[in-house]
Design a protein around this motif. Structure first.
Motif, PDB file in Angstrom:
ATOM      1  N   ILE A  23       0.875  -1.171   0.000  1.00 57.57           N
ATOM      2  CA  ILE A  23       0.000   0.000   0.000  1.00 57.57           C
ATOM      3  C   ILE A  23       0.912   1.220   0.000  1.00 57.57           C
ATOM      4  CG2 ILE A  23      -1.849   1.265   1.189  1.00 57.57           C
ATOM      5  CD1 ILE A  23      -2.468  -1.327   2.739  1.00 57.57           C
ATOM      6  N   TYR A  24       0.699   2.127  -0.936  1.00 59.26           N
ATOM      7  CA  TYR A  24       1.532   3.331  -0.925  1.00 59.26           C
ATOM      8  C   TYR A  24       0.769   4.505  -1.529  1.00 59.26           C
ATOM      9  CZ  TYR A  24       2.498   1.847  -5.750  1.00 59.26           C
ATOM     10  OH  TYR A  24       2.380   1.444  -7.048  1.00 59.26           O
ATOM     11  N   ASP A  35      -2.970  12.472  -3.373  1.00 54.93           N
ATOM     12  CA  ASP A  35      -4.063  12.107  -2.467  1.00 54.93           C
ATOM     13  C   ASP A  35      -4.680  10.756  -2.841  1.00 54.93           C
ATOM     14  OD1 ASP A  35      -5.424  12.760  -4.765  1.00 54.93           O
ATOM     15  OD2 ASP A  35      -6.704  14.292  -3.853  1.00 54.93           O
ATOM     16  N   SER A  36      -4.017  10.016  -3.724  1.00 51.87           N
ATOM     17  CA  SER A  36      -4.478   8.672  -4.096  1.00 51.87           C
ATOM     18  C   SER A  36      -3.721   7.628  -3.291  1.00 51.87           C
ATOM     19  CB  SER A  36      -4.259   8.426  -5.592  1.00 51.87           C
ATOM     20  OG  SER A  36      -5.014   9.330  -6.364  1.00 51.87           O
ATOM     21  N   LEU A  37      -4.286   6.419  -3.259  1.00 51.51           N
ATOM     22  CA  LEU A  37      -3.678   5.324  -2.519  1.00 51.51           C
ATOM     23  C   LEU A  37      -3.633   4.099  -3.428  1.00 51.51           C
ATOM     24  CD1 LEU A  37      -2.627   5.000   0.397  1.00 51.51           C
ATOM     25  CD2 LEU A  37      -4.889   4.103   1.015  1.00 51.51           C
ATOM     26  N   TRP A  38      -2.426   3.538  -3.616  1.00 49.09           N
ATOM     27  CA  TRP A  38      -2.226   2.384  -4.481  1.00 49.09           C
ATOM     28  C   TRP A  38      -2.124   1.094  -3.671  1.00 49.09           C
ATOM     29  CZ3 TRP A  38      -2.258   2.568  -9.755  1.00 49.09           C
ATOM     30  CH2 TRP A  38      -2.136   3.826 -10.357  1.00 49.09           C
ATOM     31  N   PHE A  67      -4.609  -1.742  -7.955  1.00 48.34           N
ATOM     32  CA  PHE A  67      -5.712  -0.790  -8.123  1.00 48.34           C
ATOM     33  C   PHE A  67      -5.401   0.450  -7.305  1.00 48.34           C
ATOM     34  CE2 PHE A  67      -6.957  -3.518  -4.571  1.00 48.34           C
ATOM     35  CZ  PHE A  67      -7.336  -2.609  -3.598  1.00 48.34           C
ATOM     36  N   MET A  68      -6.160   1.503  -7.565  1.00 47.74           N
ATOM     37  CA  MET A  68      -5.930   2.784  -6.913  1.00 47.74           C
ATOM     38  C   MET A  68      -7.246   3.316  -6.357  1.00 47.74           C
ATOM     39  SD  MET A  68      -6.406   6.292  -7.704  1.00 47.74           S
ATOM     40  CE  MET A  68      -6.411   6.335  -9.485  1.00 47.74           C
ATOM     41  N   LEU A  69      -7.169   3.939  -5.187  1.00 51.18           N
ATOM     42  CA  LEU A  69      -8.330   4.581  -4.577  1.00 51.18           C
ATOM     43  C   LEU A  69      -8.135   6.094  -4.611  1.00 51.18           C
ATOM     44  CD1 LEU A  69      -8.890   2.465  -1.324  1.00 51.18           C
ATOM     45  CD2 LEU A  69      -9.953   2.129  -3.571  1.00 51.18           C
TER      46      LEU A  69
END
Length: 197
Positions: A112-113, A117-120, A158-160
């Motif tokens: 997780i990184y 402001d996105s999270l992969w 995926f990305m959030l």
């Protein structure tokens, strides 16, 4: 029943207890209770479950041994947050993709990184599941409809975006945690058709 993978709210586990050959799970919620009836389907972390009872602030579902084996629901405990979504109504907007609530198996979060402001996320799963996950295709992770950004061997990325991070439980997970995975049903139908031709 059909879901869209657009999580409506984050609920909280009140209790889990065994009753004969299944587990009863009580969940605190608000939005998904607005028009609930006994027998309705609610997706909990992407698992389609049937409402056995409810009151104005919680509902109870039964979980079969097969569901416990195939999903991460056995890892839930009191106060665990859970993604909740009601089955799609005929008048509903279809904002995600076709999600049945029939989880194919679990995956393990490998990294997780953040980026801006996105999270992969990178998630590793079994070869049999990974075969149906394609770049720019859909996948449901803990009931959240997501676009696959990349694949590698038995892993996918995926990305959030910031908004999604505030409305699903994935940002609360850690590396090593398990997540429920449901691949796109269209891929499974195509694969089955090709096998029979």
């Amino acid at each position: 029943m059909v879901f869209t993978g657009i999580v409506e709210e984050i609920g909280q586990v009140i209790s889990l207890y065994k009753q004969e050959n299944h587990v009863l799970l009580s969940v605190q919620a608000t939005k998904v209770l607005q028009d609930v009836h006994i027998g309705d389907s609610i997706a909990l972390n992407g698992v389609c479950l049937t409402v056995c009872s409810f009151d104005h602030q919680s509902f109870v579902v039964g979980i079969s041994p097969e569901t416990m084996r195939r999903t991460n629901l056995g890892q839930l405990k009191e106060s665990s947050p859970v993604n909740l979504e009601r089955a799609l109504s005929a008048q509903g907007r279809f904002g995600g993709h076709i999600v049945q609530g029939h989880v194919d198996g679990v995956g393990t979060i490998r990294s997780i990184y953040p980026e801006g402001d996105s999270l992969w996320f990178w998630v590793e799963t079994r070869k049999e599941i990974a075969a149906f996950i394609v770049e720019k295709g859909y996948v449901a992770v803990d009931g959240t409809s997501l676009t696959v950004c990349a694949t590698q061997d038995c892993s996918f990325q995926f990305m959030l975006v910031a908004y999604t991070q505030q409305h699903v439980i994935l940002p609360q997970k850690q590396v090593g945690d398990q997540v429920n995975i449901e691949v796109d049903i269209l891929g499974k139908y195509v694969n089955q058709f090709i096998k029979k031709v």
